[in-house]
Design a protein around this motif. Structure first.
Motif, PDB file in Angstrom:
ATOM      1  N   LEU A 162       7.035   3.699   6.877  1.00 11.52           N
ATOM      2  CA  LEU A 162       6.214   3.669   5.756  1.00 11.52           C
ATOM      3  C   LEU A 162       5.703   5.022   5.424  1.00 11.52           C
ATOM      4  CD1 LEU A 162       4.425   0.190   5.907  1.00 11.52           C
ATOM      5  CD2 LEU A 162       6.425   0.925   4.456  1.00 11.52           C
ATOM      6  N   PRO A 163       6.397   6.152   4.977  1.00 11.88           N
ATOM      7  CA  PRO A 163       5.983   7.517   4.951  1.00 11.88           C
ATOM      8  C   PRO A 163       4.784   7.730   4.184  1.00 11.88           C
ATOM      9  CG  PRO A 163       7.838   7.195   3.654  1.00 11.88           C
ATOM     10  CD  PRO A 163       7.634   5.918   4.548  1.00 11.88           C
ATOM     11  N   HIS A 164       4.524   7.137   3.314  1.00 10.06           N
ATOM     12  CA  HIS A 164       3.160   7.339   2.251  1.00 10.06           C
ATOM     13  C   HIS A 164       2.163   6.850   3.079  1.00 10.06           C
ATOM     14  CE1 HIS A 164       6.313   8.477  -0.436  1.00 10.06           C
ATOM     15  NE2 HIS A 164       7.009   7.309  -0.458  1.00 10.06           N
ATOM     16  N   LEU A 165       2.215   5.814   3.586  1.00 12.08           N
ATOM     17  CA  LEU A 165       1.001   5.112   4.317  1.00 12.08           C
ATOM     18  C   LEU A 165       0.843   5.960   5.354  1.00 12.08           C
ATOM     19  CD1 LEU A 165      -0.585   2.226   4.522  1.00 12.08           C
ATOM     20  CD2 LEU A 165       0.832   1.782   6.440  1.00 12.08           C
ATOM     21  N   ALA A 166       1.729   6.534   6.211  1.00 13.61           N
ATOM     22  CA  ALA A 166       1.462   7.355   7.504  1.00 13.61           C
ATOM     23  C   ALA A 166       0.897   8.619   6.773  1.00 13.61           C
ATOM     24  CB  ALA A 166       2.966   7.630   8.095  1.00 13.61           C
ATOM     25  N   ALA A 167       1.309   9.136   5.820  1.00 10.69           N
ATOM     26  CA  ALA A 167       0.697  10.312   5.138  1.00 10.69           C
ATOM     27  C   ALA A 167      -0.757  10.330   4.978  1.00 10.69           C
ATOM     28  CB  ALA A 167       1.426  10.915   4.116  1.00 10.69           C
TER      29      ALA A 167
ATOM     30  N   LEU B 183      -5.908   5.499  -2.142  1.00 10.62           N
ATOM     31  CA  LEU B 183      -5.350   4.096  -2.807  1.00 10.62           C
ATOM     32  C   LEU B 183      -5.680   4.126  -4.475  1.00 10.62           C
ATOM     33  CD1 LEU B 183      -6.369   1.766   0.162  1.00 10.62           C
ATOM     34  CD2 LEU B 183      -4.050   2.170  -0.879  1.00 10.62           C
ATOM     35  N   ALA B 184      -6.884   4.803  -4.838  1.00 11.75           N
ATOM     36  CA  ALA B 184      -7.366   4.588  -6.213  1.00 11.75           C
ATOM     37  C   ALA B 184      -7.454   6.025  -6.785  1.00 11.75           C
ATOM     38  CB  ALA B 184      -8.847   4.218  -6.098  1.00 11.75           C
ATOM     39  N   GLY B 185      -6.783   6.967  -6.214  1.00 17.29           N
ATOM     40  CA  GLY B 185      -6.725   8.417  -6.998  1.00 17.29           C
ATOM     41  C   GLY B 185      -6.230   9.408  -6.072  1.00 17.29           C
ATOM     42  N   ASP B 186      -6.645  10.613  -6.351  1.00 14.79           N
ATOM     43  CA  ASP B 186      -6.186  11.965  -5.687  1.00 14.79           C
ATOM     44  C   ASP B 186      -7.057  12.247  -4.769  1.00 14.79           C
ATOM     45  OD1 ASP B 186      -3.912  12.028  -7.035  1.00 14.79           O
ATOM     46  OD2 ASP B 186      -4.880  13.211  -8.920  1.00 14.79           O
ATOM     47  N   THR B 187      -8.465  11.686  -4.536  1.00 11.06           N
ATOM     48  CA  THR B 187      -9.462  11.775  -3.736  1.00 11.06           C
ATOM     49  C   THR B 187     -10.028  10.519  -2.942  1.00 11.06           C
ATOM     50  OG1 THR B 187     -11.268  11.652  -5.234  1.00 11.06           O
ATOM     51  CG2 THR B 187     -10.391  13.984  -4.689  1.00 11.06           C
ATOM     52  N   LEU B 188     -10.549  10.723  -1.634  1.00 12.14           N
ATOM     53  CA  LEU B 188     -10.993   9.464  -0.900  1.00 12.14           C
ATOM     54  C   LEU B 188     -11.936   8.880  -1.889  1.00 12.14           C
ATOM     55  CD1 LEU B 188     -11.209   8.117   1.956  1.00 12.14           C
ATOM     56  CD2 LEU B 188     -13.243   9.222   2.013  1.00 12.14           C
ATOM     57  N   THR B 189     -12.122   7.401  -2.041  1.00  6.39           N
ATOM     58  CA  THR B 189     -13.084   6.637  -2.578  1.00  6.39           C
ATOM     59  C   THR B 189     -13.261   5.266  -1.812  1.00  6.39           C
ATOM     60  OG1 THR B 189     -11.531   5.048  -3.921  1.00  6.39           O
ATOM     61  CG2 THR B 189     -12.041   7.237  -4.960  1.00  6.39           C
ATOM     62  N   VAL B 190     -14.609   4.792  -2.207  1.00  7.37           N
ATOM     63  CA  VAL B 190     -14.524   3.529  -1.364  1.00  7.37           C
ATOM     64  C   VAL B 190     -13.370   2.485  -1.325  1.00  7.37           C
ATOM     65  CG1 VAL B 190     -16.936   3.398  -2.106  1.00  7.37           C
ATOM     66  CG2 VAL B 190     -15.442   2.325  -3.553  1.00  7.37           C
ATOM     67  N   ALA B 191     -12.298   2.841  -2.354  1.00  4.08           N
ATOM     68  CA  ALA B 191     -11.125   1.835  -2.088  1.00  4.08           C
ATOM     69  C   ALA B 191     -10.630   1.951  -0.829  1.00  4.08           C
ATOM     70  CB  ALA B 191     -10.224   2.366  -3.488  1.00  4.08           C
ATOM     71  N   ASP B 192     -10.656   2.933  -0.272  1.00  6.37           N
ATOM     72  CA  ASP B 192      -9.915   3.478   1.033  1.00  6.37           C
ATOM     73  C   ASP B 192     -10.447   2.976   2.414  1.00  6.37           C
ATOM     74  OD1 ASP B 192      -7.589   5.366   0.074  1.00  6.37           O
ATOM     75  OD2 ASP B 192      -9.505   6.116  -0.740  1.00  6.37           O
ATOM     76  N   ILE B 193     -11.820   2.344   2.198  1.00  2.00           N
ATOM     77  CA  ILE B 193     -12.713   2.030   3.442  1.00  2.00           C
ATOM     78  C   ILE B 193     -12.123   0.948   4.123  1.00  2.00           C
ATOM     79  CG2 ILE B 193     -15.098   1.589   4.073  1.00  2.00           C
ATOM     80  CD1 ILE B 193     -14.929   4.313   3.578  1.00  2.00           C
TER      81      ILE B 193
ATOM     82  N   ALA C 196       0.811  -1.120   0.055  1.00  4.25           N
ATOM     83  CA  ALA C 196      -0.009  -0.022  -0.017  1.00  4.25           C
ATOM     84  C   ALA C 196       0.924   1.166   0.055  1.00  4.25           C
ATOM     85  CB  ALA C 196      -0.986  -0.049   1.384  1.00  4.25           C
ATOM     86  N   ASP C 197       1.784   1.161   0.582  1.00  5.62           N
ATOM     87  CA  ASP C 197       2.910   2.318   0.672  1.00  5.62           C
ATOM     88  C   ASP C 197       3.423   2.607  -0.537  1.00  5.62           C
ATOM     89  OD1 ASP C 197       4.530   4.307   2.650  1.00  5.62           O
ATOM     90  OD2 ASP C 197       6.076   3.468   1.473  1.00  5.62           O
ATOM     91  N   ASP C 198       3.650   1.703  -1.379  1.00  4.01           N
ATOM     92  CA  ASP C 198       4.486   1.950  -2.712  1.00  4.01           C
ATOM     93  C   ASP C 198       3.185   2.505  -3.477  1.00  4.01           C
ATOM     94  OD1 ASP C 198       6.435   1.386  -4.724  1.00  4.01           O
ATOM     95  OD2 ASP C 198       4.561   0.196  -5.374  1.00  4.01           O
TER      96      ASP C 198
END
Length: 205
Positions: free
Chosen positions: A180-185, A151-161, A141-143
């Motif tokens: 994992l800095p990107h995951l943490a952000a 996870l699926a783009g530049d805005t929150l989607t159902v992918a992140d739930i 996920a961090d990658d």
């Protein structure tokens, strides 16, 4: 609309978070775990599995948390939170199912032993195997999050739930975690959302 299930369930958190992002206010009925109620004939008539969550929306009765999230998004949501094409849905559902299938089993071993067992009753080896596998998967996920904000783009989607609900426990448990800095952000962005705070950031039990 009614949502059945104990608020400390990761799967119930998914449904509640999605509902709150869509500004829905289902009647929330606590069942399962210490609340009981899932073995009654009335509940089994709605969900023969005896699990949570279960959604009632008019005449519709649904179980399976990811299905509930998809339904709420399709019925009440709009783009970009709700994917607007088959390709966008596939990208989102890939992450939804990955979190609920690939991540769920090692997470269960980690969470069950770290949070729900005493030091005397823990299976320390299973807990450590779960922690290491969760760390490896979080690296995937961090990658992905190195290239986009969600996870699926530049805005929150159902992918992140689904992963967002698991990430709350991952970041809350007193365990060793890799950097994992990107995951943490990404998690910080989720944590700033009122719907996430309300639905997900409740005590771990």
């Amino acid at each position: 609309m009614k949502l059945w299930g104990r608020a400390n369930s990761t799967n119930v958190r998914k449904a509640l978070w999605c509902a709150f992002e869509l500004e829905l206010t289902p009647e929330h009925i606590e069942v399962g775990g210490a609340f009981g109620g899932v073995d009654t004939p009335e509940y089994r008539a709605m969900n023969p599995n005896g699990l949570v969550p279960c959604l009632e929306d008019g005449a519709l009765v649904l179980w399976e948390s990811n299905t509930i999230v998809r339904y709420l998004a399709r019925q009440y949501g709009a783009a970009p939170f709700t994917p607007d094409s088959a390709v966008a849905w596939a990208e989102a559902e890939k992450w939804m199912d990955w979190a609920s299938l690939a991540f769920a089993e090692p997470f269960k071993q980690l969470f069950w032993n770290r949070v729900r067992q005493t030091p005397e009753t823990r299976d320390s080896e299973a807990m450590e195997r779960g922690r290491l596998e969760c760390a490896r998967l979080m690296g995937i996920a961090d990658d992905a999050l190195a290239r986009r904000a969600f996870l699926a783009g530049d805005t929150l989607t159902v992918a992140d739930i689904p992963l967002g609900c698991l990430a709350y426990a991952w970041f809350s448990m007193p365990i060793e975690r890799p950097e994992l800095p990107h995951l943490a952000a990404w998690y910080a962005r989720l944590s700033a959302r009122p719907a996430f705070q309300r639905a997900v950031m409740t005590p771990l039990t």
